[in-house]
Motif scaffolding. Sequence first.
Motif, mmCIF file in Angstrom:
data_model
loop_
_atom_site.group_PDB
_atom_site.id
_atom_site.type_symbol
_atom_site.label_atom_id
_atom_site.label_comp_id
_atom_site.label_asym_id
_atom_site.label_seq_id
_atom_site.Cartn_x
_atom_site.Cartn_y
_atom_site.Cartn_z
ATOM 1 N N CYS A 195 11.448 -15.731 10.930
ATOM 2 C CA CYS A 195 10.112 -16.149 10.502
ATOM 3 C C CYS A 195 9.744 -17.513 11.098
ATOM 4 O O CYS A 195 8.595 -17.743 11.483
ATOM 5 N N VAL A 196 10.713 -18.407 11.191
ATOM 6 C CA VAL A 196 10.466 -19.731 11.791
ATOM 7 C C VAL A 196 10.227 -19.599 13.286
ATOM 8 O O VAL A 196 9.415 -20.324 13.870
ATOM 9 N N GLY A 197 10.928 -18.637 13.899
ATOM 10 C CA GLY A 197 10.812 -18.483 15.342
ATOM 11 C C GLY A 197 11.821 -19.300 16.102
ATOM 12 O O GLY A 197 11.732 -19.432 17.324
ATOM 13 N N LEU A 198 12.809 -19.862 15.418
ATOM 14 C CA LEU A 198 13.839 -20.672 16.069
ATOM 15 C C LEU A 198 15.159 -20.462 15.346
ATOM 16 O O LEU A 198 15.275 -20.765 14.154
ATOM 17 N N ASP A 199 16.125 -19.899 16.068
ATOM 18 C CA ASP A 199 17.475 -19.720 15.529
ATOM 19 C C ASP A 199 18.286 -20.955 15.902
ATOM 20 O O ASP A 199 18.627 -21.143 17.075
ATOM 21 N N PRO A 200 18.612 -21.827 14.938
ATOM 22 C CA PRO A 200 19.286 -23.083 15.291
ATOM 23 C C PRO A 200 20.680 -22.868 15.868
ATOM 24 O O PRO A 200 21.135 -23.669 16.691
ATOM 25 N N VAL A 201 21.352 -21.808 15.470
ATOM 26 C CA VAL A 201 22.702 -21.546 15.986
ATOM 27 C C VAL A 201 22.639 -21.202 17.467
ATOM 28 O O VAL A 201 23.398 -21.745 18.284
ATOM 29 N N LYS A 202 21.723 -20.307 17.833
ATOM 30 C CA LYS A 202 21.582 -19.944 19.244
ATOM 31 C C LYS A 202 21.081 -21.130 20.055
ATOM 32 O O LYS A 202 21.497 -21.335 21.204
ATOM 33 N N GLU A 203 20.178 -21.917 19.461
ATOM 34 C CA GLU A 203 19.657 -23.081 20.169
ATOM 35 C C GLU A 203 20.750 -24.105 20.423
ATOM 36 O O GLU A 203 20.822 -24.709 21.503
ATOM 37 N N LYS A 204 21.631 -24.304 19.436
ATOM 38 C CA LYS A 204 22.738 -25.253 19.630
ATOM 39 C C LYS A 204 23.674 -24.779 20.735
ATOM 40 O O LYS A 204 24.117 -25.581 21.578
ATOM 41 N N SER A 205 24.005 -23.472 20.739
ATOM 42 C CA SER A 205 24.905 -22.954 21.783
ATOM 43 C C SER A 205 24.255 -23.071 23.155
ATOM 44 O O SER A 205 24.936 -23.354 24.154
ATOM 45 N N ARG A 206 22.928 -22.876 23.204
ATOM 46 C CA ARG A 206 22.226 -23.010 24.472
ATOM 47 C C ARG A 206 22.264 -24.454 24.954
ATOM 48 O O ARG A 206 22.470 -24.724 26.136
ATOM 49 N N ARG A 207 22.112 -25.403 24.045
ATOM 50 C CA ARG A 207 22.159 -26.819 24.428
ATOM 51 C C ARG A 207 23.561 -27.232 24.850
ATOM 52 O O ARG A 207 23.729 -28.032 25.775
ATOM 53 N N ILE A 208 24.567 -26.703 24.170
ATOM 54 C CA ILE A 208 25.950 -27.006 24.567
ATOM 55 C C ILE A 208 26.217 -26.503 25.975
ATOM 56 O O ILE A 208 26.841 -27.187 26.803
ATOM 57 N N LYS A 209 25.730 -25.301 26.246
ATOM 58 C CA LYS A 209 25.909 -24.732 27.580
ATOM 59 C C LYS A 209 25.188 -25.578 28.633
ATOM 60 O O LYS A 209 25.722 -25.845 29.719
ATOM 61 N N PHE A 210 23.994 -26.049 28.296
ATOM 62 C CA PHE A 210 23.229 -26.866 29.228
ATOM 63 C C PHE A 210 23.929 -28.208 29.486
ATOM 64 O O PHE A 210 24.032 -28.664 30.629
ATOM 65 N N ASN A 211 24.443 -28.837 28.436
ATOM 66 C CA ASN A 211 25.154 -30.114 28.593
ATOM 67 C C ASN A 211 26.428 -29.942 29.400
ATOM 68 O O ASN A 211 26.821 -30.829 30.173
ATOM 69 N N LYS A 212 27.089 -28.791 29.194
ATOM 70 C CA LYS A 212 28.324 -28.532 29.945
ATOM 71 C C LYS A 212 28.029 -28.409 31.439
ATOM 72 O O LYS A 212 28.767 -28.929 32.285
ATOM 73 N N LYS A 213 26.934 -27.760 31.785
ATOM 74 C CA LYS A 213 26.558 -27.631 33.195
ATOM 75 C C LYS A 213 26.190 -28.985 33.787
ATOM 76 O O LYS A 213 26.533 -29.291 34.935
ATOM 77 N N ASN A 214 25.501 -29.807 33.002
ATOM 78 C CA ASN A 214 25.155 -31.151 33.466
ATOM 79 C C ASN A 214 26.401 -31.969 33.745
ATOM 80 O O ASN A 214 26.477 -32.710 34.728
ATOM 81 N N LYS A 215 27.387 -31.815 32.838
ATOM 82 C CA LYS A 215 28.632 -32.565 33.019
ATOM 83 C C LYS A 215 29.354 -32.124 34.283
ATOM 84 O O LYS A 215 29.901 -32.943 35.037
ATOM 85 N N GLN A 216 29.353 -30.797 34.530
ATOM 86 C CA GLN A 216 30.000 -30.285 35.742
ATOM 87 C C GLN A 216 29.294 -30.795 36.987
ATOM 88 O O GLN A 216 29.931 -31.114 37.998
ATOM 89 N N LEU A 217 27.968 -30.904 36.919
ATOM 90 C CA LEU A 217 27.218 -31.412 38.062
ATOM 91 C C LEU A 217 27.528 -32.874 38.320
ATOM 92 O O LEU A 217 27.648 -33.308 39.463
#
Length: 711
Positions: free
Chosen positions: A571-593
């Motif tokens: 109903c909110v339109g935002l799943d915080p668990v999926k959003e957190k995992s997506r941000r973790i994945k994004f930060n991990k890629k930034n760190k690798q770069l």
Amino acid sequence: MTLGDDFRTTAEDGAESGQPLILERVEKDTDKTCKSKVSHQLKKFCSCTPKKAKSKLFGFVPILKWLPHYQLREWLLGDIMSGLIVGILLVPQSIAYSLLASQDPIYGLYTSFFASIIYSLLGSSKHISVGIFGVLCLLVGQVVDRELALAGYLTESISMSGNDSGILLGGQGNNSVGMECDRSCYAITVGATVTFTAGVYQVLMGIFQVGFVSVYLSDSLLSGFATGASLTILTSQFKYLLGLKIPRPQGWFTLFKTWYNLIINLGNTNICDLVTSLVCLLTLIPTKELNYRFKAKLKAPIPFELFVVIIATLASHFGHFNADYGSGIAGDIPTGFLPPKMPMWSLIPNVAVDAFSIAIVGFAITVSLSEMFAKKHGYTVDANQEMYAIGFCNILPSFFRCFTTSAALTKTLVKESTGCQTQVSGLVTSLVLLLVLLVIAPLFHSLQKCVLAVIIVVNLRGALRKFTDVPRMWRVNRVDTAIWLTTMATSALVNTELGLLVGVLVSAFCVLGRTQQAQVLELGRSSTREHYEDLSSYHGLRTHPGVAVFRYDAPIYYANQTLFKKSLYRCVGLDPVKEKSRRIKFNKKNKQLEEGKGGPNVKSEEKEAAGKEDKVEDGATVTLMLNNKSHSLRSLVIDCSTVLFLDTAGVNALKEVRKDYGELGIRVVLAQCNAAVLDDLERGGYYDEKGPDGGENKIIFFTIADAVHHV
């Protein structure tokens, strides 16, 4: 709780001044320990004063309370009239329903006589008629036939016609006890033992104050159970209508077994019984319909059943139907009473489970009828006292060779419509039955069993009419109709006792299912006042920028806490668990770069381009999800006004929602929690954890407006 002048401001005024509504909780008495509470209750229960003893006595024997205030001139005529009419109707029905319970006719008369007297003394209802009830007779008869077979008694197909007993196969049955007891004697011994055990169950339930269990047996459940049992009763009477001597099937699917036995034995039909059955049916069905259609104009129903019984008995006697045509008859019916006899204690383990279901059905029928008529006539009944009354209506008569009783709807309606005012009418009914027992009973010797079966079948019309109400029930409430159909089908097609259990389970699962189907709804504010309702149900509602208000219309507990979270995230339109995992994945890629910056330029450029691509894609996804509700969602307000309770799993679910959204920078606050939910939150440690702004979690919002304006 009284509020002072400082708390008499409206929610809007409080919100405009920046201060939410503040209420002071009443302090609970926490000094009392469990030991002191138990001690207080025991002292209260065990203390005895003359006033309390008198109150208890009058409560246990209600006739002592109302008889001294009996209005002789106003009530006596109506009570006598209703008592006489019900007594006249009970004579043929008591004899007939004995057949259904696999007993001799005299025992049905005993049962109705004792039940009428005992309930008049102990019952709290002024109108219900307690006596033989078809469904209970069916249940008792099934147990009796089973125990007769286990004891080694020959079945009815082998035994002699009439009231002659069967033969005990010497020492072959597992219940043979070497006692001098023929088939009839053993049948009533089993019936009385079942009745005694069921009565003990009912009295124990009264002692432990569990009369409330009747609320779990809904009207649709009881109606479906009675209708299903009526189909079984109808089928069981066809062998008497056709004059067939076949045993009653045991176990599950008795309906199909009975019809199979009827079909393969059709060639043995007794023509005399068949003709008599058809004549009686063609007489009773139209006349009973006349009684039903003109009940408002008739001062009392015409006892056509009694007329049919008298005429059929005379015809059978002078026509020698038993001797010349082999027609089954009632047989010898003795006068007077037999000496009291103890139940067979060794049988109780065999019938204990059956007796429990019989006790529940008898109590539920009695309480539902007594409450219905009490509400109609403006007085109250005590469910626990009804438990005592119906329990002793089974325990005491069981010593005099009686079987199980309860309230009966048909006779209660007759009793009410003929002017009944008090249970004095029950005493008059017992006098009519006493006259039959002492003088008239032997005159029914030549009465054919097929006539008794016709009386039973004709009296099933009310229960079978329920099938015509199914379309209307479906339009009114589909869940109740589904419960009715399931209970009816299981009772009729599978097993009678199982039908009651299945009905209770289906009802419970329907209630649980409704909590599983609840969805989180987004609320909007009315344009004219601070009132919030479902956006999808009403026009003209508006939302606040950056703040979303949601409501969950069910308690939050272990069975639906996962569904609550999924519904809220959707109903909110935002799943915080999926959003957190997506941000973790994004930060991990930034760190690798960043770690790969020292490599070749080409490789670094490729990684940087890939990183930018991922960043754009990830950011677009977050923006897209957030744009479903608002460009800048900052706060969530959860309206808890419809949350009745929380368990540990529910509190933990709210903690997780607050924590997960908090990590994304979105605040979650609760509004309109009732006192019980606030206590659950306090005990669950919801307010112990610090929110984004320190101790802000401890703020309690009593209105949605306060919560919205605060965030």
